[in-house]
Motif scaffolding. Sequence first.
Motif, PDB file in Angstrom:
ATOM      1  N   LEU A 182       0.833  -1.208   0.000  1.00  0.00           N
ATOM      2  CA  LEU A 182       0.000   0.000   0.000  1.00  0.00           C
ATOM      3  C   LEU A 182       0.863   1.251   0.000  1.00  0.00           C
ATOM      4  CD1 LEU A 182      -2.981  -0.786   2.420  1.00  0.00           C
ATOM      5  CD2 LEU A 182      -3.020  -0.582  -0.064  1.00  0.00           C
ATOM      6  N   TRP A 214       2.201   1.784  -3.566  1.00  0.00           N
ATOM      7  CA  TRP A 214       1.149   2.361  -4.403  1.00  0.00           C
ATOM      8  C   TRP A 214       0.947   3.834  -4.069  1.00  0.00           C
ATOM      9  CZ3 TRP A 214      -2.703   0.410  -7.929  1.00  0.00           C
ATOM     10  CH2 TRP A 214      -2.490  -0.904  -8.338  1.00  0.00           C
ATOM     11  N   ASP A 215       0.925   4.136  -2.778  1.00  0.00           N
ATOM     12  CA  ASP A 215       0.727   5.507  -2.324  1.00  0.00           C
ATOM     13  C   ASP A 215       1.872   6.401  -2.782  1.00  0.00           C
ATOM     14  OD1 ASP A 215      -0.603   7.544  -1.057  1.00  0.00           O
ATOM     15  OD2 ASP A 215       0.201   7.105   0.923  1.00  0.00           O
ATOM     16  N   ALA A 255      -0.025   8.567  -5.363  1.00  0.00           N
ATOM     17  CA  ALA A 255      -0.595   9.639  -4.540  1.00  0.00           C
ATOM     18  C   ALA A 255       0.434  10.718  -4.214  1.00  0.00           C
ATOM     19  CB  ALA A 255      -1.170   9.059  -3.246  1.00  0.00           C
ATOM     20  N   ARG A 278      -6.268  -2.472  -3.574  1.00  0.00           N
ATOM     21  CA  ARG A 278      -5.183  -1.478  -3.631  1.00  0.00           C
ATOM     22  C   ARG A 278      -5.459  -0.361  -4.630  1.00  0.00           C
ATOM     23  NH1 ARG A 278      -1.051  -6.476  -3.347  1.00  0.00           N
ATOM     24  NH2 ARG A 278      -0.991  -6.712  -1.075  1.00  0.00           N
ATOM     25  N   TYR A 329      -8.065   1.874  -2.968  1.00  0.00           N
ATOM     26  CA  TYR A 329      -7.436   2.612  -1.860  1.00  0.00           C
ATOM     27  C   TYR A 329      -6.635   3.799  -2.397  1.00  0.00           C
ATOM     28  CZ  TYR A 329      -4.201   3.558   1.985  1.00  0.00           C
ATOM     29  OH  TYR A 329      -3.440   4.179   2.962  1.00  0.00           O
ATOM     30  N   THR A 330      -5.868   3.572  -3.452  1.00  0.00           N
ATOM     31  CA  THR A 330      -5.011   4.620  -4.005  1.00  0.00           C
ATOM     32  C   THR A 330      -5.835   5.717  -4.667  1.00  0.00           C
ATOM     33  OG1 THR A 330      -3.309   2.940  -4.416  1.00  0.00           O
ATOM     34  CG2 THR A 330      -3.049   5.062  -5.508  1.00  0.00           C
ATOM     35  N   THR A 376      -7.393   7.893  -2.048  1.00  0.00           N
ATOM     36  CA  THR A 376      -6.390   8.774  -1.445  1.00  0.00           C
ATOM     37  C   THR A 376      -6.090   9.951  -2.353  1.00  0.00           C
ATOM     38  OG1 THR A 376      -5.390   6.882  -0.282  1.00  0.00           O
ATOM     39  CG2 THR A 376      -4.054   8.875  -0.493  1.00  0.00           C
ATOM     40  N   ILE A 377      -5.932   9.676  -3.640  1.00  0.00           N
ATOM     41  CA  ILE A 377      -5.643  10.743  -4.603  1.00  0.00           C
ATOM     42  C   ILE A 377      -6.798  11.735  -4.664  1.00  0.00           C
ATOM     43  CG2 ILE A 377      -5.303  11.252  -7.055  1.00  0.00           C
ATOM     44  CD1 ILE A 377      -3.795   8.570  -7.256  1.00  0.00           C
TER      45      ILE A 377
END
Length: 292
Positions: free
Chosen positions: A70, A73-74, A78, A153, A156-157, A160-161
Amino acid sequence: MNRWMYAMMVPGILYFVIFKYVPMWGVVISFQDYQPFLGISGSQWVGMKHFERLFSSPDFWLLFKNTLMLFIWDLTFAFSIPIVLALMLNELRSQFFKRAVQTMIYIPHFMSWVIVVSLTYIMLTTEGGIVNDLLVKWGGEPVNFMLSQGWFRPLYTVQTIWKEAGWGTIIYLAALSGVDQQLYEAARMDGASRWKQMWHVTIPGIRSTIVVLLILKVGDMLDLSFDHVFLMVNSMNREVADVFDTFVYLTGISQGQFSYSTAIGLFKSAVGLVMVVAANKLAKMLGEEGIY
């Protein structure tokens, strides 16, 4: 005059002392079999027992892998999107349009993760969700995104973005405002296009800011947003969604294993400290200022 400046610092200092430094005393229970009714002074000391249990647990590597994935990916998406957005906003010449766009992309930051995840569920549910309705209309099969391990995932990303990318542009826009305008004039006189001006003037002008924020980001490698992950976890995607934060909640709050969960938290903090120091040292080796 300086004494008033120091006086203004007092509330901030008190906040960190009371809510950040004083609670650090509680980490000693990670070396005890802590019993709430006996307190810290009356609980039995067990040394590294809980850390040995953590590192020998079959859950450890699963949690570490999920948390690290995670974070990657972040960091990949992000972290970079706010930089791109800031560069695009900096190129806008219409101040009205620029402020309108800024306002629109700032708004999601003020929404709680409960709202963000709820909106995602409404859009992606197989029972009336707009995305699945379109898939069926186009001849496809409905996809249960919220229960899918493969989609966890990416979702989630993207969340967040959508929530934080606009807010993240504030620091970069502030840094961009400090770039010397004479550099742009000199570049234009040399025949540089706007793309080359961005590449050779704008990006180098905010490079130090990017490095500092990257170092701080690396320090949060094992410290993800608990609220966000916890709201996305379910029994179907737990194998890829369980991270250290959710495991601490499960063991510490739900099961009352306070010493064990504190040991996990201390491990996370230690890793974060090591990563910040290492990233800062690497940045200095590459010629950047770093954070200290």
